[in-house]
Every structure is written in structure tokens, then in C-alpha cells.
Write a protein that holds these residues in place. Structure first.
Motif, PDB file in Angstrom:
ATOM      1  N   ALA A 234       0.828  -1.207   0.000  1.00  0.00           N
ATOM      2  CA  ALA A 234       0.000   0.000   0.000  1.00  0.00           C
ATOM      3  C   ALA A 234       0.864   1.260   0.000  1.00  0.00           C
ATOM      4  N   GLU A 235       1.965   1.232   0.757  1.00  0.00           N
ATOM      5  CA  GLU A 235       2.840   2.406   0.826  1.00  0.00           C
ATOM      6  C   GLU A 235       3.562   2.649  -0.492  1.00  0.00           C
ATOM      7  N   MET A 236       4.029   1.576  -1.167  1.00  0.00           N
ATOM      8  CA  MET A 236       4.636   1.774  -2.489  1.00  0.00           C
ATOM      9  C   MET A 236       3.626   2.398  -3.432  1.00  0.00           C
ATOM     10  N   ARG A 237       2.407   1.901  -3.426  1.00  0.00           N
ATOM     11  CA  ARG A 237       1.352   2.433  -4.309  1.00  0.00           C
ATOM     12  C   ARG A 237       1.075   3.918  -4.001  1.00  0.00           C
ATOM     13  N   ARG A 238       1.091   4.266  -2.725  1.00  0.00           N
ATOM     14  CA  ARG A 238       0.871   5.663  -2.332  1.00  0.00           C
ATOM     15  C   ARG A 238       1.979   6.562  -2.904  1.00  0.00           C
ATOM     16  N   TRP A 239       3.232   6.110  -2.786  1.00  0.00           N
ATOM     17  CA  TRP A 239       4.357   6.894  -3.309  1.00  0.00           C
ATOM     18  C   TRP A 239       4.325   6.936  -4.844  1.00  0.00           C
ATOM     19  N   ILE A 240       3.941   5.835  -5.476  1.00  0.00           N
ATOM     20  CA  ILE A 240       3.836   5.807  -6.941  1.00  0.00           C
ATOM     21  C   ILE A 240       2.803   6.842  -7.396  1.00  0.00           C
ATOM     22  N   ALA A 241       1.669   6.909  -6.712  1.00  0.00           N
ATOM     23  CA  ALA A 241       0.636   7.899  -7.045  1.00  0.00           C
ATOM     24  C   ALA A 241       1.157   9.323  -6.873  1.00  0.00           C
ATOM     25  N   HIS A 242       2.142   9.480  -6.008  1.00  0.00           N
ATOM     26  CA  HIS A 242       2.793  10.777  -5.765  1.00  0.00           C
ATOM     27  C   HIS A 242       3.869  11.059  -6.819  1.00  0.00           C
ATOM     28  N   GLY A 243       4.136  10.066  -7.695  1.00  0.00           N
ATOM     29  CA  GLY A 243       5.116  10.231  -8.760  1.00  0.00           C
ATOM     30  C   GLY A 243       6.514   9.750  -8.434  1.00  0.00           C
ATOM     31  N   VAL A 244       6.688   9.069  -7.300  1.00  0.00           N
ATOM     32  CA  VAL A 244       8.010   8.585  -6.889  1.00  0.00           C
ATOM     33  C   VAL A 244       8.148   7.114  -7.247  1.00  0.00           C
ATOM     34  N   GLY A 245       9.232   6.788  -7.923  1.00  0.00           N
ATOM     35  CA  GLY A 245       9.514   5.407  -8.302  1.00  0.00           C
ATOM     36  C   GLY A 245      10.631   5.378  -9.313  1.00  0.00           C
ATOM     37  N   PRO A 246      10.913   4.222  -9.856  1.00  0.00           N
ATOM     38  CA  PRO A 246      10.334   2.929  -9.535  1.00  0.00           C
ATOM     39  C   PRO A 246      10.862   2.407  -8.203  1.00  0.00           C
ATOM     40  N   TRP A 247      10.125   1.447  -7.661  1.00  0.00           N
ATOM     41  CA  TRP A 247      10.473   0.839  -6.384  1.00  0.00           C
ATOM     42  C   TRP A 247      11.192  -0.481  -6.623  1.00  0.00           C
ATOM     43  N   PHE A 248      12.291  -0.671  -5.930  1.00  0.00           N
ATOM     44  CA  PHE A 248      13.046  -1.917  -5.958  1.00  0.00           C
ATOM     45  C   PHE A 248      12.712  -2.645  -4.660  1.00  0.00           C
ATOM     46  N   TYR A 249      11.982  -3.769  -4.807  1.00  0.00           N
ATOM     47  CA  TYR A 249      11.375  -4.447  -3.674  1.00  0.00           C
ATOM     48  C   TYR A 249      12.043  -5.786  -3.409  1.00  0.00           C
ATOM     49  N   VAL A 250      12.366  -6.031  -2.142  1.00  0.00           N
ATOM     50  CA  VAL A 250      12.900  -7.318  -1.695  1.00  0.00           C
ATOM     51  C   VAL A 250      12.007  -7.795  -0.552  1.00  0.00           C
ATOM     52  N   HIS A 251      11.334  -8.911  -0.774  1.00  0.00           N
ATOM     53  CA  HIS A 251      10.385  -9.421   0.222  1.00  0.00           C
ATOM     54  C   HIS A 251      11.100  -9.969   1.460  1.00  0.00           C
ATOM     55  N   ASP A 252      12.102 -10.799   1.255  1.00  0.00           N
ATOM     56  CA  ASP A 252      12.824 -11.415   2.378  1.00  0.00           C
ATOM     57  C   ASP A 252      14.266 -10.933   2.381  1.00  0.00           C
ATOM     58  N   VAL A 253      14.532  -9.842   3.083  1.00  0.00           N
ATOM     59  CA  VAL A 253      15.894  -9.314   3.180  1.00  0.00           C
ATOM     60  C   VAL A 253      16.697 -10.242   4.082  1.00  0.00           C
ATOM     61  N   GLU A 254      17.829 -10.672   3.594  1.00  0.00           N
ATOM     62  CA  GLU A 254      18.690 -11.549   4.389  1.00  0.00           C
ATOM     63  C   GLU A 254      19.838 -10.746   4.979  1.00  0.00           C
ATOM     64  N   THR A 255      19.916 -10.764   6.296  1.00  0.00           N
ATOM     65  CA  THR A 255      21.029 -10.090   6.970  1.00  0.00           C
ATOM     66  C   THR A 255      22.116 -11.109   7.282  1.00  0.00           C
ATOM     67  N   ASP A 256      23.356 -10.645   7.263  1.00  0.00           N
ATOM     68  CA  ASP A 256      24.484 -11.488   7.669  1.00  0.00           C
ATOM     69  C   ASP A 256      24.448 -11.682   9.182  1.00  0.00           C
ATOM     70  N   TYR A 257      24.079 -10.608   9.868  1.00  0.00           N
ATOM     71  CA  TYR A 257      23.853 -10.636  11.306  1.00  0.00           C
ATOM     72  C   TYR A 257      22.976  -9.432  11.636  1.00  0.00           C
ATOM     73  N   PHE A 258      22.310  -9.501  12.767  1.00  0.00           N
ATOM     74  CA  PHE A 258      21.476  -8.388  13.215  1.00  0.00           C
ATOM     75  C   PHE A 258      21.423  -8.447  14.730  1.00  0.00           C
ATOM     76  N   THR A 259      21.707  -7.308  15.380  1.00  0.00           N
ATOM     77  CA  THR A 259      21.599  -7.237  16.833  1.00  0.00           C
ATOM     78  C   THR A 259      20.695  -6.072  17.220  1.00  0.00           C
ATOM     79  N   HIS A 260      19.925  -6.291  18.262  1.00  0.00           N
ATOM     80  CA  HIS A 260      19.059  -5.259  18.822  1.00  0.00           C
ATOM     81  C   HIS A 260      19.517  -4.996  20.242  1.00  0.00           C
ATOM     82  N   ARG A 261      19.969  -3.767  20.481  1.00  0.00           N
ATOM     83  CA  ARG A 261      20.478  -3.375  21.804  1.00  0.00           C
ATOM     84  C   ARG A 261      21.543  -4.359  22.298  1.00  0.00           C
ATOM     85  N   GLY A 262      22.408  -4.768  21.354  1.00  0.00           N
ATOM     86  CA  GLY A 262      23.547  -5.620  21.674  1.00  0.00           C
ATOM     87  C   GLY A 262      23.286  -7.114  21.702  1.00  0.00           C
TER      88      GLY A 262
END
Length: 178
Positions: free
Chosen positions: A20-48
């Protein structure tokens, strides 16, 4: 222009419905959007602490500023999840990019900034850190390494947006959109 971080390169929005947000921005004239559904991180930490955070990301440019949409895909701890759980949706961070990530990271910590979450996508040159500045600025500050393939990809997105004619408004994992 920040004397510590440089110029703002990206505005990051955390959303509940990335399609929905991509569509909203597209209607605003911003794009194209490069979309990745499952972003793979090498590692990720939250508050250490390591976190199995999953997310979808969409990227587009408006001039020299990149717009990033992030939708968390699980309840694992992250600043994204904290933002949505607080009842908010929308602009969550601004990002500064550097080809000397470690130098900027060290400078931020020496200046008293605290890392809220951090990780890497695509190897050592794909590092990012979100500084916990929400109480000070009302948003998070992200710093991101663009010295490797990520920087080339970001440049490509900007170049494509500069001549975008409205065709193919969403590119990437479109078959995985909700």
C-alpha cells in the motif's frame, strides 16, 4: 549538512503494509520501487543482543534522496518493531551514508551516540547501524556503509529514478507482494 555525519541521503519509513505504501508513493510520482520481500542479513543485533529479525524493504529515489520502506515480517526485537508497537507508522529514521563506515561509526560512538540496532547485508561492506536518537530528534539516525556493492546498487536506483517514465513501478519480488 551535519559536521559529524555529512548530508542526509535517505528517509526511512516503517510501515505495516509495504504494498500500500509503495502504491501511495507511486501515485505521488516517486519510483520505480526496488522491492525485496525477504531481506537476508548477515547478522542483526538489537540493543547488543542477536535478533532473528525479518523484514521486507522497498527503495526508490526522489531526486538525490532515497526513500526506504521497511515492513517487519516477524515479532523479533528491532527498532522497527518498537516503532510499530508504540502505535506509530511512517518516518522512523534518516540515514547518512559513508565510504568509511568504521570511521563514522567510531566517531558517532565517541560523540556519545548509542547503537540501538545494527547489522550487515551483503558482507562487511554492507554494515549499518541505527543510533538511538529518537528522544533527542524524534527519529532515529542510521549510518550505512556504501563502499561496496550496496553503494553501487543505491547509485543505480538514483539513476533509474532520474529518467523513470512511470513504467514498471515495482521491480523485484513482485510475485511475493501481499
Amino acid at each position: 549538512m551535519s559536521r559529524i555525519f555529512g548530508s542526509i541521503a535517505q528517509m526511512g519509513y516503517v510501515v505495516r503494509d509495504i504494498n500500500a505504501e509503495m502504491r501511495r508513493w507511486i501515485a505521488h510520482g516517486v519510483g520505480p520501487w526496488f522491492y525485496v520481500h525477504d531481506v537476508e542479513t548477515d547478522y542483526f543485533t538489537h540493543r547488543g543482543t542477536p535478533s532473528p529479525m525479518k523484514m521486507s524493504v522497498a527503495l526508490a529515489n526522489s531526486g538525490d534522496v532515497q526513500i526506504e520502506l521497511i515492513q517487519p515480517r516477524n515479532d523479533a526485537p528491532s527498532l522497527y518493531r518498537e516503532f510499530l508497537d508504540s502505535g506509530r507508522e511512517g518516518l522512523q529514521h534518516i540515514a547518512y551514508w559513508s565510504e568509511d563506515f568504521q570511521g563514522l561509526y567510531d566517531k558517532a560512538l565517541e560523540s556519545g551516540y548509542v547503537v540501538g540496532h545494527e547489522g550487515s547485508i551483503g558482507g562487511e561492506q554492507g554494515r549499518f547501524a541505527y543510533l538511538d536518537t529518537e528522544k533527542t530528534f524524534g527519529h532515529i539516525i542510521e549510518i550505512s556503509d556504501i563502499s561496496g556493492p550496496k553503494g553501487l546498487f543505491f547509485r543505480y536506483i538514483r539513476e533509474v529514478a532520474a529518467t523513470w517514465d512511470g513504467s514498471e513501478p515495482i521491480r523485484g519480488d513482485i510475485d511475493k507482494l501481499q
